[in-house]
Design a protein around this motif. Structure first.
Motif, PDB file in Angstrom:
ATOM      1  N   UNK A   1       9.453 -15.491 -21.442  1.00  0.00           N
ATOM      2  CA  UNK A   1      10.037 -14.232 -21.844  1.00  0.00           C
ATOM      3  C   UNK A   1      11.238 -14.404 -22.778  1.00  0.00           C
ATOM      4  N   UNK A   2      11.849 -15.555 -22.744  1.00  0.00           N
ATOM      5  CA  UNK A   2      13.009 -15.774 -23.611  1.00  0.00           C
ATOM      6  C   UNK A   2      12.598 -15.688 -25.077  1.00  0.00           C
ATOM      7  N   UNK A   3      11.421 -16.182 -25.409  1.00  0.00           N
ATOM      8  CA  UNK A   3      10.936 -16.130 -26.787  1.00  0.00           C
ATOM      9  C   UNK A   3      10.739 -14.712 -27.279  1.00  0.00           C
ATOM     10  N   UNK A   4      10.219 -13.835 -26.425  1.00  0.00           N
ATOM     11  CA  UNK A   4      10.006 -12.448 -26.815  1.00  0.00           C
ATOM     12  C   UNK A   4      11.323 -11.725 -27.034  1.00  0.00           C
ATOM     13  N   UNK A   5      12.312 -12.041 -26.216  1.00  0.00           N
ATOM     14  CA  UNK A   5      13.603 -11.377 -26.356  1.00  0.00           C
ATOM     15  C   UNK A   5      14.248 -11.726 -27.694  1.00  0.00           C
ATOM     16  N   UNK A   6      14.238 -12.979 -28.072  1.00  0.00           N
ATOM     17  CA  UNK A   6      14.835 -13.375 -29.346  1.00  0.00           C
ATOM     18  C   UNK A   6      14.021 -12.813 -30.514  1.00  0.00           C
ATOM     19  N   UNK A   7      12.694 -12.727 -30.351  1.00  0.00           N
ATOM     20  CA  UNK A   7      11.857 -12.147 -31.396  1.00  0.00           C
ATOM     21  C   UNK A   7      12.195 -10.676 -31.605  1.00  0.00           C
ATOM     22  N   UNK A   8      12.338  -9.945 -30.512  1.00  0.00           N
ATOM     23  CA  UNK A   8      12.660  -8.520 -30.603  1.00  0.00           C
ATOM     24  C   UNK A   8      14.056  -8.315 -31.186  1.00  0.00           C
ATOM     25  N   UNK A   9      15.007  -9.150 -30.811  1.00  0.00           N
ATOM     26  CA  UNK A   9      16.357  -9.052 -31.373  1.00  0.00           C
ATOM     27  C   UNK A   9      16.333  -9.298 -32.881  1.00  0.00           C
ATOM     28  N   UNK A  10      15.590 -10.314 -33.318  1.00  0.00           N
ATOM     29  CA  UNK A  10      15.494 -10.582 -34.758  1.00  0.00           C
ATOM     30  C   UNK A  10      14.803  -9.432 -35.480  1.00  0.00           C
ATOM     31  N   UNK A  11      13.802  -8.851 -34.859  1.00  0.00           N
ATOM     32  CA  UNK A  11      13.089  -7.730 -35.457  1.00  0.00           C
ATOM     33  C   UNK A  11      14.001  -6.521 -35.627  1.00  0.00           C
ATOM     34  N   UNK A  12      14.836  -6.252 -34.635  1.00  0.00           N
ATOM     35  CA  UNK A  12      15.780  -5.135 -34.711  1.00  0.00           C
ATOM     36  C   UNK A  12      16.803  -5.385 -35.816  1.00  0.00           C
ATOM     37  N   UNK A  13      17.319  -6.588 -35.900  1.00  0.00           N
ATOM     38  CA  UNK A  13      18.303  -6.923 -36.933  1.00  0.00           C
ATOM     39  C   UNK A  13      17.686  -6.811 -38.317  1.00  0.00           C
ATOM     40  N   UNK A  14      16.463  -7.326 -38.499  1.00  0.00           N
ATOM     41  CA  UNK A  14      15.801  -7.256 -39.806  1.00  0.00           C
ATOM     42  C   UNK A  14      15.473  -5.816 -40.174  1.00  0.00           C
ATOM     43  N   UNK A  15      15.099  -4.995 -39.201  1.00  0.00           N
ATOM     44  CA  UNK A  15      14.822  -3.585 -39.465  1.00  0.00           C
ATOM     45  C   UNK A  15      16.087  -2.869 -39.922  1.00  0.00           C
ATOM     46  N   UNK A  16      17.205  -3.180 -39.293  1.00  0.00           N
ATOM     47  CA  UNK A  16      18.473  -2.569 -39.686  1.00  0.00           C
ATOM     48  C   UNK A  16      18.868  -2.999 -41.092  1.00  0.00           C
TER      49      UNK A  16
END
Length: 67
Positions: A1-16
């Motif tokens: 699950x740690x991998x998904x959390x960092x992926x989602x965080x990067x996705x949110x940052x890139x979307x912003x």
């Protein structure tokens, strides 16, 4: 699950970042002159920067504005 959390965080940052870049580029406009009929119109600076075709509101011709 740690991998998904960092992926989602990067996705949110890139979307912003993507949203901020689109917001800044869409807010910038400039006046260009049609090379066919000479009508001046307001166009997006991102279209000029990306060499995208613009439509003249006067004669409806397509043109690419010089830099």
């Amino acid at each position: 699950m740690v991998g998904w959390k960092s992926f989602i965080e990067r996705l949110i940052i890139m979307s912003f970042i993507d949203y901020a870049m689109k917001l800044m580029s869409s807010a910038s406009t400039t006046t260009v002159t049609c090379p066919v009929c000479g009508v001046r119109s307001i166009q997006s600076t991102s279209k000029i920067r990306l060499n995208q075709a613009m439509i003249c509101p006067g004669c409806k011709s397509l043109f690419v504005a010089p830099h």
